[in-house]
Design a protein around this motif. Structure first.
Motif, PDB file in Angstrom:
ATOM      1  N   GLY A  55      25.959  31.647  37.354  1.00  0.00           N
ATOM      2  CA  GLY A  55      25.898  31.977  38.772  1.00  0.00           C
ATOM      3  C   GLY A  55      27.154  32.668  39.262  1.00  0.00           C
ATOM      4  N   ILE A  56      28.297  32.182  38.828  1.00  0.00           N
ATOM      5  CA  ILE A  56      29.569  32.779  39.248  1.00  0.00           C
ATOM      6  C   ILE A  56      29.703  34.192  38.688  1.00  0.00           C
ATOM      7  CG2 ILE A  56      32.082  32.587  39.006  1.00  0.00           C
ATOM      8  CD1 ILE A  56      31.600  29.477  39.140  1.00  0.00           C
ATOM      9  N   THR A  57      29.394  34.359  37.408  1.00  0.00           N
ATOM     10  CA  THR A  57      29.461  35.688  36.796  1.00  0.00           C
ATOM     11  C   THR A  57      28.473  36.638  37.453  1.00  0.00           C
ATOM     12  OG1 THR A  57      30.129  34.729  34.686  1.00  0.00           O
ATOM     13  CG2 THR A  57      29.217  36.961  34.625  1.00  0.00           C
ATOM     14  N   GLY A  58      27.247  36.174  37.686  1.00  0.00           N
ATOM     15  CA  GLY A  58      26.221  37.016  38.304  1.00  0.00           C
ATOM     16  C   GLY A  58      26.570  37.405  39.728  1.00  0.00           C
ATOM     17  N   SER A  59      27.114  36.478  40.500  1.00  0.00           N
ATOM     18  CA  SER A  59      27.459  36.792  41.892  1.00  0.00           C
ATOM     19  C   SER A  59      28.621  37.783  41.950  1.00  0.00           C
ATOM     20  CB  SER A  59      27.770  35.523  42.687  1.00  0.00           C
ATOM     21  OG  SER A  59      28.868  34.837  42.163  1.00  0.00           O
ATOM     22  N   GLU A  60      29.578  37.644  41.049  1.00  0.00           N
ATOM     23  CA  GLU A  60      30.692  38.593  41.014  1.00  0.00           C
ATOM     24  C   GLU A  60      30.221  39.995  40.616  1.00  0.00           C
ATOM     25  OE1 GLU A  60      33.437  36.565  38.437  1.00  0.00           O
ATOM     26  OE2 GLU A  60      34.177  35.300  40.066  1.00  0.00           O
ATOM     27  N   LYS A  61      29.294  40.061  39.672  1.00  0.00           N
ATOM     28  CA  LYS A  61      28.758  41.369  39.255  1.00  0.00           C
ATOM     29  C   LYS A  61      27.963  42.012  40.396  1.00  0.00           C
ATOM     30  CE  LYS A  61      25.943  43.629  35.788  1.00  0.00           C
ATOM     31  NZ  LYS A  61      24.949  43.475  34.748  1.00  0.00           N
ATOM     32  N   LEU A  62      27.135  41.229  41.083  1.00  0.00           N
ATOM     33  CA  LEU A  62      26.371  41.761  42.216  1.00  0.00           C
ATOM     34  C   LEU A  62      27.315  42.211  43.320  1.00  0.00           C
ATOM     35  CD1 LEU A  62      23.753  42.398  43.705  1.00  0.00           C
ATOM     36  CD2 LEU A  62      23.641  39.977  44.368  1.00  0.00           C
ATOM     37  N   ARG A  63      28.341  41.444  43.580  1.00  0.00           N
ATOM     38  CA  ARG A  63      29.339  41.810  44.600  1.00  0.00           C
ATOM     39  C   ARG A  63      29.960  43.164  44.263  1.00  0.00           C
ATOM     40  NH1 ARG A  63      35.035  40.722  44.740  1.00  0.00           N
ATOM     41  NH2 ARG A  63      35.788  41.127  46.847  1.00  0.00           N
ATOM     42  N   GLU A  64      30.358  43.354  43.013  1.00  0.00           N
ATOM     43  CA  GLU A  64      30.950  44.635  42.598  1.00  0.00           C
ATOM     44  C   GLU A  64      29.958  45.783  42.777  1.00  0.00           C
ATOM     45  OE1 GLU A  64      32.342  44.086  38.599  1.00  0.00           O
ATOM     46  OE2 GLU A  64      33.722  42.488  39.208  1.00  0.00           O
ATOM     47  N   THR A  65      28.700  45.546  42.460  1.00  0.00           N
ATOM     48  CA  THR A  65      27.675  46.579  42.636  1.00  0.00           C
ATOM     49  C   THR A  65      27.529  46.949  44.102  1.00  0.00           C
ATOM     50  OG1 THR A  65      26.474  45.829  40.668  1.00  0.00           O
ATOM     51  CG2 THR A  65      25.225  47.113  42.279  1.00  0.00           C
ATOM     52  N   ILE A  66      27.507  45.956  44.970  1.00  0.00           N
ATOM     53  CA  ILE A  66      27.364  46.217  46.411  1.00  0.00           C
ATOM     54  C   ILE A  66      28.588  46.946  46.952  1.00  0.00           C
ATOM     55  CG2 ILE A  66      27.166  45.123  48.682  1.00  0.00           C
ATOM     56  CD1 ILE A  66      25.406  42.958  47.264  1.00  0.00           C
ATOM     57  N   ILE A  67      29.772  46.579  46.503  1.00  0.00           N
ATOM     58  CA  ILE A  67      30.986  47.288  46.925  1.00  0.00           C
ATOM     59  C   ILE A  67      30.909  48.750  46.506  1.00  0.00           C
ATOM     60  CG2 ILE A  67      33.475  47.501  46.501  1.00  0.00           C
ATOM     61  CD1 ILE A  67      33.563  44.400  46.416  1.00  0.00           C
ATOM     62  N   ASP A  68      30.404  49.024  45.303  1.00  0.00           N
ATOM     63  CA  ASP A  68      30.244  50.402  44.843  1.00  0.00           C
ATOM     64  C   ASP A  68      29.249  51.180  45.707  1.00  0.00           C
ATOM     65  OD1 ASP A  68      32.057  50.068  42.791  1.00  0.00           O
ATOM     66  OD2 ASP A  68      30.534  49.781  41.235  1.00  0.00           O
ATOM     67  N   LEU A  69      28.209  50.501  46.178  1.00  0.00           N
ATOM     68  CA  LEU A  69      27.187  51.153  46.995  1.00  0.00           C
ATOM     69  C   LEU A  69      27.651  51.387  48.429  1.00  0.00           C
ATOM     70  CD1 LEU A  69      23.979  49.223  45.885  1.00  0.00           C
ATOM     71  CD2 LEU A  69      24.618  51.558  45.298  1.00  0.00           C
ATOM     72  N   PHE A  70      28.342  50.411  48.979  1.00  0.00           N
ATOM     73  CA  PHE A  70      28.773  50.446  50.374  1.00  0.00           C
ATOM     74  C   PHE A  70      30.292  50.273  50.403  1.00  0.00           C
ATOM     75  CE2 PHE A  70      24.557  48.458  50.333  1.00  0.00           C
ATOM     76  CZ  PHE A  70      23.862  49.268  51.218  1.00  0.00           C
ATOM     77  N   ASN A  71      31.001  51.340  50.519  1.00  0.00           N
ATOM     78  CA  ASN A  71      32.468  51.262  50.498  1.00  0.00           C
ATOM     79  C   ASN A  71      33.040  50.421  51.630  1.00  0.00           C
ATOM     80  OD1 ASN A  71      32.680  52.903  48.222  1.00  0.00           O
ATOM     81  ND2 ASN A  71      32.560  54.748  49.457  1.00  0.00           N
ATOM     82  N   ASP A  72      32.270  50.238  52.698  1.00  0.00           N
ATOM     83  CA  ASP A  72      32.768  49.518  53.857  1.00  0.00           C
ATOM     84  C   ASP A  72      32.358  48.042  53.881  1.00  0.00           C
ATOM     85  OD1 ASP A  72      30.070  50.078  54.240  1.00  0.00           O
ATOM     86  OD2 ASP A  72      30.277  50.340  56.397  1.00  0.00           O
ATOM     87  N   ARG A  73      31.762  47.543  52.806  1.00  0.00           N
ATOM     88  CA  ARG A  73      31.307  46.152  52.784  1.00  0.00           C
ATOM     89  C   ARG A  73      31.817  45.431  51.547  1.00  0.00           C
ATOM     90  NH1 ARG A  73      25.192  47.456  54.372  1.00  0.00           N
ATOM     91  NH2 ARG A  73      25.771  48.926  55.998  1.00  0.00           N
ATOM     92  N   ASP A  74      32.219  44.198  51.781  1.00  0.00           N
ATOM     93  CA  ASP A  74      32.681  43.346  50.700  1.00  0.00           C
ATOM     94  C   ASP A  74      31.969  42.006  50.845  1.00  0.00           C
ATOM     95  OD1 ASP A  74      33.972  41.993  48.696  1.00  0.00           O
ATOM     96  OD2 ASP A  74      35.983  42.216  49.548  1.00  0.00           O
ATOM     97  N   PRO A  75      30.897  41.807  50.088  1.00  0.00           N
ATOM     98  CA  PRO A  75      30.131  40.563  50.219  1.00  0.00           C
ATOM     99  C   PRO A  75      30.988  39.330  49.979  1.00  0.00           C
ATOM    100  CG  PRO A  75      28.960  42.131  48.870  1.00  0.00           C
ATOM    101  CD  PRO A  75      30.331  42.689  49.080  1.00  0.00           C
ATOM    102  N   LYS A  76      30.701  38.290  50.747  1.00  0.00           N
ATOM    103  CA  LYS A  76      31.379  37.008  50.615  1.00  0.00           C
ATOM    104  C   LYS A  76      30.591  36.151  49.630  1.00  0.00           C
ATOM    105  CE  LYS A  76      33.756  33.392  52.631  1.00  0.00           C
ATOM    106  NZ  LYS A  76      34.437  32.797  51.560  1.00  0.00           N
TER     107      LYS A  76
END
Length: 110
Positions: A55-76
């Motif tokens: 879960g921790i690895t998956g959430s960190e990977k998804l977070r990085e993907t979202i940051i790449d997609l939306f430069n103005d968002r950093d998921p918590k």
């Protein structure tokens, strides 16, 4: 809020949070185009996966993907401080709804 299972989605939704989606697992999520369509209208994104290595690895990977997609968002990323609770459903069944709601509230207002 993004979770990794229907069960956790339902638990969070039943706690009064209507904007919850779930993906099939911690390592499977929509392609970039669908993620953009899904998340485009949400300025704040929270990822609440299982409190284990996958879960921790998956959430960190998804977070990085979202940051790449939306430069103005950093998921918590949301994790329980009690490491042996695996997911929102186990928190609810063991600690109760108020504990889970407090955890979500605290993460949303930091």
């Amino acid at each position: 809020i993004i979770t990794k299972s229907y069960k956790d989605h339902r638990v969070i939704k039943n706690c009064g949070y209507p904007n919850v989606v779930w993906f099939q697992s911690e390592h499977v999520y929509p392609d970039r185009e669908h993620l953009i369509g899904l998340l485009n209208s949400y300025p704040d994104i929270f990822i609440f996966y299982d409190n284990d290595d996958a879960g921790i690895t998956g959430s960190e990977k998804l977070r990085e993907t979202i940051i790449d997609l939306f430069n103005d968002r950093d998921p918590k990323l949301i994790y329980s401080s009690i490491s042996y609770f695996k997911d929102p459903a186990s928190l609810l069944s063991t600690k109760g709804e108020s504990y889970l709601k407090d955890l979500l509230w605290d993460n949303f207002h930091q």
